[in-house]
Design an enzyme around this catalytic site. Structure first.
Site, PDB file in Angstrom:
ATOM      1  N   GLY A   4       0.745  -1.082   0.104  1.00  0.00           N
ATOM      2  CA  GLY A   4       0.019  -0.198  -0.094  1.00  0.00           C
ATOM      3  C   GLY A   4       0.951   1.232   0.081  1.00  0.00           C
ATOM      4  O   GLY A   4       1.536   1.596  -1.022  1.00  0.00           O
ATOM      5  N   ILE A  46       3.512   2.018   1.610  1.00  0.00           N
ATOM      6  CA  ILE A  46       4.810   2.058   1.822  1.00  0.00           C
ATOM      7  C   ILE A  46       5.580   1.947   0.512  1.00  0.00           C
ATOM      8  O   ILE A  46       5.395   1.127  -0.408  1.00  0.00           O
ATOM      9  CB  ILE A  46       5.321   0.584   2.630  1.00  0.00           C
ATOM     10  CG1 ILE A  46       4.393   0.637   3.987  1.00  0.00           C
ATOM     11  CG2 ILE A  46       6.885   0.625   2.966  1.00  0.00           C
ATOM     12  CD1 ILE A  46       4.743  -0.733   4.736  1.00  0.00           C
ATOM     13  N   LYS A  98       2.585 -10.605  -3.749  1.00  0.00           N
ATOM     14  CA  LYS A  98       3.551  -9.563  -3.305  1.00  0.00           C
ATOM     15  C   LYS A  98       4.955  -9.962  -3.016  1.00  0.00           C
ATOM     16  O   LYS A  98       5.794  -9.219  -3.561  1.00  0.00           O
ATOM     17  CB  LYS A  98       2.950  -8.794  -1.825  1.00  0.00           C
ATOM     18  CG  LYS A  98       1.602  -7.894  -2.413  1.00  0.00           C
ATOM     19  CD  LYS A  98       0.809  -7.806  -1.037  1.00  0.00           C
ATOM     20  CE  LYS A  98      -0.308  -6.951  -1.432  1.00  0.00           C
ATOM     21  NZ  LYS A  98      -1.300  -6.713  -0.389  1.00  0.00           N
TER      22      LYS A  98
HETATM   23  N1  HSE Z   1      -6.112  -7.153  -0.094  1.00  0.00           N
HETATM   24  C1  HSE Z   1      -5.131  -6.452   0.031  1.00  0.00           C
HETATM   25  C2  HSE Z   1      -4.471  -6.248   1.520  1.00  0.00           C
HETATM   26  C3  HSE Z   1      -4.911  -4.893  -0.263  1.00  0.00           C
HETATM   27  O1  HSE Z   1      -5.435  -6.576   2.365  1.00  0.00           O
HETATM   28  O2  HSE Z   1      -3.503  -6.124   1.783  1.00  0.00           O
HETATM   29  C4  HSE Z   1      -3.531  -4.357  -0.249  1.00  0.00           C
HETATM   30  O3  HSE Z   1      -2.818  -4.779  -1.370  1.00  0.00           O
END
Ligand code: HSE
Ligand code: NDP
Length: 437
Positions: free
Chosen positions: A134, A136, A205
């Site tokens: 997000g 960061i 990620k």
């Molecule tokens: N669904 C993801 C989370 C959103 O909760 O981290 C952020 O990438």
């Protein structure tokens, strides 16, 4: 004043966040870039709902192709999510010479290699700061801030929804479902929250982080993955009794020329730097060979932090455009493949501490039978708690081990679960030690 024109596909949580940043900080952004970032068109399937930001409604369309085909648009921002349709729009936009910004971690993790090759072919930038953690700026940290370092390890909390659920289950004893429904309402969860819960989103990620940290397109399917659906209030309680909390961790470590890549819930000591990362916050601990340990912390999900990350990419590309350059930094952060590509360390070769919760009949000699099998497989016990009789005549025996090899653990549990004295499948969590910070 030069202008950089932008088209947005997907006016949901993140899309609205991006628009809000562009409106609220318009002057500041212009001053920083030396150009005006002009939002020219927004496509969404639903153009009637109020998104909480004031826009000229003539910008809105239900047809994303109007953006892809608009010759005036320099940058296409894909915030609709999903893979197939998003991929199609992105490839068409690149073909037309448009730069692309996306927050779509599933797409980058699973099709990054192809997307990066296409960006190279068409001479455009593809930026995805919002895809990991997000607000960061971890993508820029890996591409630029830590570029002088060999990365040794990454230990991270990368899913806001899972962290939110675990925090609320631990702190207030909320049920899993109650916590998930709040996370959905706050805009943290994916359109399909299974991705948050089963570890897929964190694995997406981690795939991106590994690719950038180690310089080769890591395969998503090579990340070992377990979700938080198996975390029970009972294990959260026992973790507390041992001085730990449970977190969904994403771990990448170089070990003797191999790389470990895994996402799973883990016991984290309460004095560990990641133990106090709560709610929708994320944190990424990165160890460089020269920097030593570094830590990056902030909100990992939600409209405003993610909107900020998307706009940071727009600013980056707009700055390049002002200077007449593109592709200054390769999307994978290495201009050419690194001299040494790491091989994947199979999961059964990892070595770590473990927590086991056995359910066994309450009779003499049970503990010695279990510890006998563990001992025969080189697993030594660090501490044990045996509770008094609970339900159906069965008792939980919980223990922490010293370092053991995963293959030995699997072999032992298979034997133990076949013992007549064991009433349910044994629960296992891996246990993290304190980091260098
Ligand atoms: N669904 C993801 C989370 C959103 O909760 O981290 C952020 O990438
Ligand atoms: P939302 O579901 O809130 O928004 C997506 C929007 O795109 C919806 O309004 C959807 O409409 C619209 N859409 C779907 N298909 C099309 C299409 N073909 N053309 C135009 N619009 C379309 O999702 P988020 O904003 O939460 O997420 C967007 C992306 O950002 C995803 O890739 C997600 O993984 C990523 N992300 C999300 C974060 C977050 O905190 N929420 C954080 C970081 C990344 P409809 O609802 O009608 O289908």
């Amino acid at each position: 004043m030069p202008q950089v024109k932008v088209g947005l596909i997907g006016f949901g949580t993140v899309g609205a966040g991006m628009v809000e940043v562009l409106i609220n900080n318009r002057q500041l952004i212009e001053d920083r870039v030396g150009a005006e970032i002009v939002l020219k068109k927004i496509a969404d399937l639903d153009i009637d709902s109020d998104r909480g930001v004031k826009i000229d409604t003539t910008f809105l369309t239900t047809d994303a192709m109007e953006i892809v085909n608009d010759p005036e648009i320099d940058i296409v921002v894909e915030l609709m999510g999903g893979c197939d349709q998003a991929m199609e729009y992105i490839l068409m936009a690149m073909e037309k010479g448009k730069h692309v910004v996306t927050a779509n971690k599933a797409l980058i993790a699973e099709y990054g290699k192809l997307l990066f090759e296409m960006a190279e072919r068409y001479g455009v930038d593809i930026a995805f700061e919002a895809s990991v953690a997000g607000g960061i700026p971890i993508i820029r940290v890996l591409k630029e801030g830590l570029a002088a370092n060999q990365i040794k390890a990454v230990l991270a909390i990368l899913n806001g929804t899972a962290n939110y659920i675990l925090t609320r289950m631990t702190g207030e004893g909320l049920s899993f479902d109650e916590a998930l429904s709040i996370a959905k309402r706050l805009g943290y969860a994916e359109a399909d929250p299974t991705l948050d819960i089963d570890g897929s989103d964190a694995a997406h990620k981690l795939t991106i982080v590994i690719s950038l940290a180690f310089g080769f397109p890591f395969k998503y399917e090579n990340v070992y993955k377990e979700g938080i659906d198996g975390v029970s209030p009972e294990d959260i309680r026992f973790a507390g009794e041992f001085g730990y909390c449970i977190k969904l961790l994403a771990i990448a470590r170089e070990v003797d020329g191999d790389i470990e890549a895994r996402v799973h819930p883990a016991f984290v000591p309460l004095d560990h730097i990641l133990a106090n990362v709560n709610e929708a916050y994320n944190a990424v601990y990165v160890e460089g060979d020269f920097t030593g340990p570094t830590l990056f912390y902030g909100l990992g999900a939600g409209r405003r932090p993610t909107g900020s990350a998307v706009v940071s990419d727009l600013i980056d590309i707009a700055r390049n455009q002002v200077k007449g350059i593109a592709r200054r930094v390769s999307p994978i952060s290495f201009a050419r493949p690194p001299a040494k590509e790491l091989s994947l360390r199979p999961m059964d070769q990892i070595v770590t501490d473990y927590y086991f919760r056995f359910s066994a009949v309450d009779s003499p000699g049970v503990l010695s039978k279990i510890s006998g099998i563990l001992g025969a497989n080189n697993i030594s016990i660090a501490s044990v708690i045996q509770k008094s009789r609970e339900t159906h005549g069965s008792v939980p025996i919980v223990m922490l081990t010293h370092e053991a090899k995963e293959s030995n653990v699997r072999k032992s549990l298979e034997l133990i679960d076949k013992l007549g004295i064991v009433t349910e499948k044994t629960v296992l969590f891996r246990v993290e030690k304190k980091t260098g910070i």
